[in-house]
Motif scaffolding. Structure first.
Motif, PDB file in Angstrom:
ATOM      1  N   PHE A 157       0.838  -1.399  -0.088  1.00 45.85           N
ATOM      2  CA  PHE A 157       0.103   0.250   0.067  1.00 45.85           C
ATOM      3  C   PHE A 157       0.712   1.120   0.029  1.00 45.85           C
ATOM      4  CE2 PHE A 157      -3.476  -2.684   2.042  1.00 45.85           C
ATOM      5  CZ  PHE A 157      -4.209  -2.620   0.805  1.00 45.85           C
ATOM      6  N   ILE A 158       1.977   1.294   0.650  1.00 47.08           N
ATOM      7  CA  ILE A 158       2.824   2.359   0.840  1.00 47.08           C
ATOM      8  C   ILE A 158       3.442   2.699  -0.504  1.00 47.08           C
ATOM      9  CG2 ILE A 158       5.102   3.264   1.660  1.00 47.08           C
ATOM     10  CD1 ILE A 158       4.176   1.667   4.208  1.00 47.08           C
ATOM     11  N   ILE A 159       3.881   1.631  -1.162  1.00 44.64           N
ATOM     12  CA  ILE A 159       4.410   1.635  -2.387  1.00 44.64           C
ATOM     13  C   ILE A 159       3.589   2.180  -3.677  1.00 44.64           C
ATOM     14  CG2 ILE A 159       5.498   0.437  -4.339  1.00 44.64           C
ATOM     15  CD1 ILE A 159       6.757  -1.445  -2.576  1.00 44.64           C
ATOM     16  N   SER A 160       2.246   1.818  -3.421  1.00 45.80           N
ATOM     17  CA  SER A 160       1.141   2.049  -4.350  1.00 45.80           C
ATOM     18  C   SER A 160       1.034   3.480  -4.267  1.00 45.80           C
ATOM     19  CB  SER A 160       0.162   1.414  -4.141  1.00 45.80           C
ATOM     20  OG  SER A 160      -1.081   1.720  -4.733  1.00 45.80           O
ATOM     21  N   ALA A 161       0.767   4.126  -2.994  1.00 44.13           N
ATOM     22  CA  ALA A 161       0.617   5.339  -2.598  1.00 44.13           C
ATOM     23  C   ALA A 161       1.695   6.403  -3.324  1.00 44.13           C
ATOM     24  CB  ALA A 161       0.342   5.571  -1.324  1.00 44.13           C
ATOM     25  N   ALA A 162       2.795   5.704  -2.886  1.00 43.49           N
ATOM     26  CA  ALA A 162       4.009   6.686  -3.289  1.00 43.49           C
ATOM     27  C   ALA A 162       3.947   6.763  -4.908  1.00 43.49           C
ATOM     28  CB  ALA A 162       5.383   6.161  -2.917  1.00 43.49           C
ATOM     29  N   LEU A 163       3.597   5.701  -5.374  1.00 40.37           N
ATOM     30  CA  LEU A 163       3.658   5.755  -7.216  1.00 40.37           C
ATOM     31  C   LEU A 163       2.529   6.565  -7.719  1.00 40.37           C
ATOM     32  CD1 LEU A 163       4.886   2.041  -7.869  1.00 40.37           C
ATOM     33  CD2 LEU A 163       6.144   4.133  -8.002  1.00 40.37           C
ATOM     34  N   SER A 164       1.431   6.696  -6.923  1.00 43.87           N
ATOM     35  CA  SER A 164       0.447   7.268  -7.494  1.00 43.87           C
ATOM     36  C   SER A 164       0.635   8.828  -7.189  1.00 43.87           C
ATOM     37  CB  SER A 164      -0.632   6.726  -6.450  1.00 43.87           C
ATOM     38  OG  SER A 164      -1.268   5.547  -6.906  1.00 43.87           O
ATOM     39  N   TRP A 165       1.273   9.044  -6.272  1.00 48.66           N
ATOM     40  CA  TRP A 165       1.698  10.497  -5.863  1.00 48.66           C
ATOM     41  C   TRP A 165       2.700  10.745  -7.034  1.00 48.66           C
ATOM     42  CZ3 TRP A 165       6.271  12.909  -4.332  1.00 48.66           C
ATOM     43  CH2 TRP A 165       6.438  14.395  -4.132  1.00 48.66           C
ATOM     44  N   LYS A 166       3.510   9.968  -7.268  1.00 49.94           N
ATOM     45  CA  LYS A 166       4.377  10.514  -8.116  1.00 49.94           C
ATOM     46  C   LYS A 166       3.947  10.522  -9.622  1.00 49.94           C
ATOM     47  CE  LYS A 166       8.933   9.028  -9.844  1.00 49.94           C
ATOM     48  NZ  LYS A 166      10.216   7.864  -9.983  1.00 49.94           N
ATOM     49  N   LEU A 167       2.939   9.585  -9.885  1.00 45.93           N
ATOM     50  CA  LEU A 167       2.293   9.779 -11.298  1.00 45.93           C
ATOM     51  C   LEU A 167       1.534  11.168 -11.096  1.00 45.93           C
ATOM     52  CD1 LEU A 167       1.234   8.509 -14.041  1.00 45.93           C
ATOM     53  CD2 LEU A 167      -0.391   7.349 -12.508  1.00 45.93           C
ATOM     54  N   LYS A 201       2.024  13.849  -9.786  1.00 40.37           N
ATOM     55  CA  LYS A 201       2.985  14.750 -10.093  1.00 40.37           C
ATOM     56  C   LYS A 201       3.366  15.119 -11.439  1.00 40.37           C
ATOM     57  CE  LYS A 201       2.877  16.800  -6.019  1.00 40.37           C
ATOM     58  NZ  LYS A 201       2.147  17.965  -5.735  1.00 40.37           N
ATOM     59  N   MET A 202       3.640  13.940 -12.288  1.00 42.27           N
ATOM     60  CA  MET A 202       4.051  14.059 -13.336  1.00 42.27           C
ATOM     61  C   MET A 202       2.988  14.401 -14.251  1.00 42.27           C
ATOM     62  SD  MET A 202       6.043  10.326 -13.550  1.00 42.27           S
ATOM     63  CE  MET A 202       6.449  10.341 -15.422  1.00 42.27           C
ATOM     64  N   ILE A 203       1.860  14.002 -13.904  1.00 43.27           N
ATOM     65  CA  ILE A 203       0.746  14.489 -15.123  1.00 43.27           C
ATOM     66  C   ILE A 203       0.403  15.977 -14.834  1.00 43.27           C
ATOM     67  CG2 ILE A 203      -1.858  14.483 -14.953  1.00 43.27           C
ATOM     68  CD1 ILE A 203      -1.533  11.537 -14.368  1.00 43.27           C
ATOM     69  N   GLU A 204       0.321  16.423 -13.505  1.00 45.39           N
ATOM     70  CA  GLU A 204       0.712  17.898 -13.204  1.00 45.39           C
ATOM     71  C   GLU A 204       1.597  18.638 -14.093  1.00 45.39           C
ATOM     72  OE1 GLU A 204       0.447  18.706  -9.310  1.00 45.39           O
ATOM     73  OE2 GLU A 204      -1.533  17.753  -8.906  1.00 45.39           O
ATOM     74  N   THR A 205       2.726  18.275 -14.135  1.00 39.81           N
ATOM     75  CA  THR A 205       3.915  18.944 -14.639  1.00 39.81           C
ATOM     76  C   THR A 205       3.638  18.687 -16.021  1.00 39.81           C
ATOM     77  OG1 THR A 205       5.381  18.173 -12.925  1.00 39.81           O
ATOM     78  CG2 THR A 205       6.242  18.854 -14.916  1.00 39.81           C
ATOM     79  N   ARG A 206       3.245  17.842 -16.804  1.00 42.12           N
ATOM     80  CA  ARG A 206       3.060  17.647 -18.296  1.00 42.12           C
ATOM     81  C   ARG A 206       1.827  18.135 -18.731  1.00 42.12           C
ATOM     82  NH1 ARG A 206       2.092  11.823 -19.962  1.00 42.12           N
ATOM     83  NH2 ARG A 206       3.924  11.748 -19.804  1.00 42.12           N
ATOM     84  N   GLU A 207       0.755  18.853 -17.948  1.00 42.53           N
ATOM     85  CA  GLU A 207      -0.338  19.630 -18.344  1.00 42.53           C
ATOM     86  C   GLU A 207       0.245  21.209 -18.026  1.00 42.53           C
ATOM     87  OE1 GLU A 207      -3.385  18.454 -15.289  1.00 42.53           O
ATOM     88  OE2 GLU A 207      -4.033  16.925 -16.685  1.00 42.53           O
TER      89      GLU A 207
END
Length: 74
Positions: free
Chosen positions: A34-44, A46-52
């Motif tokens: 769950f921790i790994i999933s949360a971290a990867l979701s947060w990272k994704l 942020k990447m989407i926000e940056t791309r937008e």
């Protein structure tokens, strides 16, 4: 070969005989996932926000270029 049915019966028996131990083990195994999933979701996210943001900047830049070209023609 690995007998899935026997393994499932063992798991069910273990859960019935020692429910707290079973739940503790399940929680301990799933928590890092769950921790790994949360971290990867947060990272994704942020990447989407940056791309937008980058796409918005590019779009605005293109609009300004078009405006400048129109202004030069006039």
């Amino acid at each position: 070969m690995f007998d899935v049915k026997a393994w499932a019966v063992y798991i069910v028996e273990w859960a019935a005989k020692d429910p707290y131990g079973f739940l503790t083990t399940v929680i301990l195994v799933l928590t890092p996932l769950f921790i790994i999933s949360a971290a990867l979701s947060w990272k994704l996210a942020k990447m989407i926000e940056t791309r937008e943001r980058e796409q918005k900047k590019k779009r605005k830049r293109q609009e300004n270029i078009v405006k400048a070209k129109r202004a030069k023609k006039d």
